[in-house]
Design a protein around this motif. Structure first.
Motif, short mmCIF file in Angstrom:
data_model
loop_
_atom_site.label_atom_id
_atom_site.label_comp_id
_atom_site.label_asym_id
_atom_site.label_seq_id
_atom_site.Cartn_x
_atom_site.Cartn_y
_atom_site.Cartn_z
N TYR A 150 -25.40 10.01 -10.42
CA TYR A 150 -26.58 10.11 -11.02
C TYR A 150 -26.27 9.48 -12.34
N ASP A 151 -27.32 8.87 -13.25
CA ASP A 151 -27.10 8.41 -14.41
C ASP A 151 -27.43 9.59 -15.43
N PRO A 152 -26.55 10.39 -16.09
CA PRO A 152 -26.78 11.49 -16.99
C PRO A 152 -27.57 11.20 -18.12
N LEU A 153 -27.73 10.18 -18.45
CA LEU A 153 -28.71 9.86 -19.59
C LEU A 153 -30.04 9.71 -19.23
N VAL A 154 -30.46 9.16 -17.94
CA VAL A 154 -31.86 8.85 -17.54
C VAL A 154 -32.15 10.18 -16.57
N GLN A 155 -31.11 10.98 -16.01
CA GLN A 155 -31.48 12.09 -15.21
C GLN A 155 -31.64 11.77 -13.92
N ALA A 156 -31.36 10.62 -13.31
CA ALA A 156 -31.87 10.00 -12.05
C ALA A 156 -30.82 9.11 -11.51
N GLN A 157 -30.90 8.88 -10.16
CA GLN A 157 -30.22 7.87 -9.54
C GLN A 157 -30.47 6.48 -9.54
N ASP A 158 -32.03 6.49 -9.61
CA ASP A 158 -32.76 5.01 -9.89
C ASP A 158 -33.50 5.08 -11.03
N PHE A 159 -33.48 3.95 -11.45
CA PHE A 159 -34.40 3.79 -12.73
C PHE A 159 -34.61 2.33 -13.10
N ILE A 208 -29.72 14.63 -30.85
CA ILE A 208 -30.78 13.96 -30.83
C ILE A 208 -31.54 14.36 -29.55
N GLU A 209 -32.94 14.43 -29.56
CA GLU A 209 -33.65 14.64 -28.45
C GLU A 209 -34.40 13.51 -28.00
N VAL A 210 -34.24 13.35 -26.59
CA VAL A 210 -34.73 12.05 -26.20
C VAL A 210 -35.79 12.27 -25.10
N ALA A 211 -36.92 11.83 -24.95
CA ALA A 211 -37.91 11.96 -24.15
C ALA A 211 -37.99 10.62 -23.22
N ILE A 212 -37.88 10.77 -21.75
CA ILE A 212 -37.47 9.70 -21.18
C ILE A 212 -38.78 9.62 -19.94
N ASP A 213 -39.46 8.45 -20.02
CA ASP A 213 -40.22 8.31 -18.78
C ASP A 213 -39.50 7.12 -17.93
N ASN A 214 -39.23 7.46 -16.57
CA ASN A 214 -38.71 6.63 -15.61
C ASN A 214 -39.12 6.63 -14.28
N LEU A 215 -39.86 5.46 -14.07
CA LEU A 215 -40.68 5.36 -12.76
C LEU A 215 -41.91 6.32 -12.87
N ASP A 216 -41.96 7.29 -12.08
CA ASP A 216 -43.21 8.14 -12.22
C ASP A 216 -42.91 9.43 -12.68
N ALA A 217 -41.64 9.72 -13.38
CA ALA A 217 -41.06 10.96 -13.81
C ALA A 217 -41.03 11.14 -15.25
N SER A 218 -41.09 12.19 -15.97
CA SER A 218 -40.72 12.25 -17.24
C SER A 218 -39.76 13.34 -17.60
N THR A 219 -38.80 13.41 -18.16
CA THR A 219 -37.87 14.07 -18.58
C THR A 219 -37.04 14.38 -20.14
N THR A 220 -36.47 15.20 -20.53
CA THR A 220 -36.15 15.27 -21.69
C THR A 220 -34.58 15.43 -21.82
N VAL A 221 -33.64 14.88 -22.57
CA VAL A 221 -32.39 15.01 -22.53
C VAL A 221 -31.84 15.20 -23.93
N THR A 222 -30.90 16.19 -24.35
CA THR A 222 -30.34 16.41 -25.74
C THR A 222 -29.11 15.69 -25.74
N LEU A 223 -28.91 14.86 -26.91
CA LEU A 223 -27.73 14.24 -26.93
C LEU A 223 -26.87 14.93 -28.24
N ASP A 224 -25.68 15.33 -27.84
CA ASP A 224 -24.86 15.84 -29.07
C ASP A 224 -24.08 14.53 -29.60
N LEU A 225 -23.93 14.18 -30.83
CA LEU A 225 -23.28 13.19 -31.44
C LEU A 225 -22.29 13.71 -32.38
N VAL A 226 -20.96 13.12 -32.42
CA VAL A 226 -20.21 13.26 -33.68
C VAL A 226 -19.81 12.10 -34.33
N LYS A 227 -19.67 12.24 -35.58
CA LYS A 227 -19.37 10.95 -36.44
C LYS A 227 -17.77 10.93 -36.48
#
Length: 97
Positions: free
Chosen positions: A18-27, A46-65
């Motif tokens: 699956y795509d870990p950013l979209v949290q789905a196999q299909d997008f 960073i918190e990311v709200a994602i709308d994909n097809l007919d589903a919504s989810t949220t992922v959190t990204l940890d970034l480092v400089k």
């Protein structure tokens, strides 16, 4: 490095399915909204709200400089292990590092 190790593993079940950013196999026609939850000179969350097809989810990204840019350190889905934890587990279960 964990993603490369996972896909280099000869066990075909080791690779993420699956795509870990979209949290789905299909997008398709993915819509996102980003919100900075925390930021220091060395790291950000960073918190990311994602709308994909007919589903919504949220992922959190940890970034480092690193140098002059930001790099993705980890992805946390709405449930289950983080991407780094999942890859470590997959690599361990399939004989990888």
């Amino acid at each position: 490095a964990l993603i490369k190790a996972n896909y280099d593993n000869p066990d075909p079940d080791a690779a993420l399915d699956y795509d870990p950013l979209v949290q789905a196999q299909d997008f398709e026609d993915v819509k996102t909204k980003f919100m900075v939850k925390s930021e220091t000179p060395a790291a950000a969350t960073i918190e990311v709200a994602i709308d994909n097809l007919d589903a919504s989810t949220t992922v959190t990204l940890d970034l480092v400089k690193i140098g002059d840019g930001w790099k993705l350190a980890n992805v946390h889905g709405p449930d289950g292990p983080s991407l780094a934890e999942e890859l470590k587990q997959l690599n361990s279960n399939s004989g990888g590092d």
